[in-house]
Motif scaffolding. Structure first.
Motif, PDB file in Angstrom:
ATOM      1  N   SER A  80     -15.409   8.213  -2.995  1.00 55.50           N
ATOM      2  CA  SER A  80     -14.901   8.176  -1.601  1.00 55.50           C
ATOM      3  C   SER A  80     -15.783   8.530  -0.462  1.00 55.50           C
ATOM      4  N   ASP A 104      -9.374   1.084   2.805  1.00 56.75           N
ATOM      5  CA  ASP A 104      -7.943   1.296   2.371  1.00 56.75           C
ATOM      6  C   ASP A 104      -7.656   0.630   0.982  1.00 56.75           C
ATOM      7  N   TYR A 105      -8.126  -0.420   0.644  1.00 52.80           N
ATOM      8  CA  TYR A 105      -8.266  -0.998  -0.778  1.00 52.80           C
ATOM      9  C   TYR A 105      -8.773  -0.374  -1.837  1.00 52.80           C
ATOM     10  N   ALA A 107      -9.328   3.203  -1.748  1.00 55.57           N
ATOM     11  CA  ALA A 107      -8.330   4.242  -1.916  1.00 55.57           C
ATOM     12  C   ALA A 107      -7.076   3.972  -2.533  1.00 55.57           C
ATOM     13  N   GLU A 108      -6.687   3.021  -2.376  1.00 54.39           N
ATOM     14  CA  GLU A 108      -5.365   2.834  -3.171  1.00 54.39           C
ATOM     15  C   GLU A 108      -5.579   2.252  -4.711  1.00 54.39           C
ATOM     16  N   ARG A 109      -6.756   1.553  -4.830  1.00 55.64           N
ATOM     17  CA  ARG A 109      -6.971   1.297  -5.976  1.00 55.64           C
ATOM     18  C   ARG A 109      -7.365   2.434  -7.191  1.00 55.64           C
ATOM     19  N   GLY A 111      -7.223   5.842  -6.203  1.00 54.17           N
ATOM     20  CA  GLY A 111      -6.241   7.099  -6.124  1.00 54.17           C
ATOM     21  C   GLY A 111      -7.125   8.117  -5.322  1.00 54.17           C
ATOM     22  N   GLN A 113      -7.460   9.404  -1.009  1.00 57.90           N
ATOM     23  CA  GLN A 113      -6.693   9.473   0.283  1.00 57.90           C
ATOM     24  C   GLN A 113      -7.580   8.550   1.370  1.00 57.90           C
ATOM     25  N   VAL A 114      -6.856   7.704   1.931  1.00 58.67           N
ATOM     26  CA  VAL A 114      -7.521   6.968   2.919  1.00 58.67           C
ATOM     27  C   VAL A 114      -8.031   7.533   3.881  1.00 58.67           C
ATOM     28  N   ARG A 146      -3.260  -6.346  -0.039  1.00 57.86           N
ATOM     29  CA  ARG A 146      -2.274  -5.819   1.273  1.00 57.86           C
ATOM     30  C   ARG A 146      -3.263  -5.342   2.430  1.00 57.86           C
ATOM     31  N   ALA A 147      -4.363  -4.537   1.848  1.00 61.19           N
ATOM     32  CA  ALA A 147      -5.253  -3.676   2.874  1.00 61.19           C
ATOM     33  C   ALA A 147      -5.945  -4.766   3.742  1.00 61.19           C
TER      34      ALA A 147
END
Length: 163
Positions: A80, A104-105, A107-109, A111, A113-114, A146-147
């Motif tokens: 990150s 964003d993509y 971070a979501e994938r 786990g 923080q964006v 989505r991101a």
């Protein structure tokens, strides 16, 4: 195996391996390359007259490779860090949006923080299909994560596939 002119028996090789210090390649190495650094290089490419597609290939896909390499060495917390510093604007709304979308993509994938900078509403574009041939645009509209989609970027499922 020959070691300093001698041939070691298997038992000696096993003992040497057992007592050797365990060193993990890449351990202790932090983040080597960042999205901010890659964005600066994209800005230079664009200033020199390169296309936004070239900036996509270099900036976004290179950042994905940098992230993946860092993730393999140290996991999500270390990886990150590739996105810890806000990338300066490159001169291309599309590329700036793509850096935010990638952060964003991932971070979501994975786990984490964006980063706040990736949520900046100015990091959006109206409608961009980076390196997507016309024949695959419908597919990109359906498959884009989505991101990316929320930032006006449409990619196919293969767009982020790396070797």
């Amino acid at each position: 195996m020959v070691f300093q002119g001698e041939v070691l028996p298997i038992a000696a090789l096993l003992e040497r391996a057992r007592t050797a210090s365990s060193v993990t390649p890449g351990a202790g190495i932090g983040v080597r390359h960042t999205a901010a650094g890659n964005a600066a290089r994209c800005a230079a490419l664009l200033t020199a007259g390169d296309t936004v597609e070239a900036a996509w290939r270099f900036g976004i896909l290179q950042t994905l490779d940098d992230y993946t390499s860092t993730f393999r060495r140290g996991g999500a917390a270390l990886a990150s860090g590739v996105f810890a510093d806000e990338p300066a604007y490159t001169g291309s709304v599309q590329v700036d949006a793509a850096f935010a979308a990638l952060a964003d993509y991932l971070a979501e994938r994975d786990g984490w923080q964006v980063p706040t900078w990736a949520l900046d509403p100015t990091r959006r574009t109206s409608r961009w299909f980076p390196a997507v041939p016309a024949i695959f645009k419908t597919e990109a509209q359906q498959e884009s994560p989505r991101a990316f989609r929320q930032r006006g970027i449409f990619i196919t499922g293969r767009s982020l596939a790396r070797a």
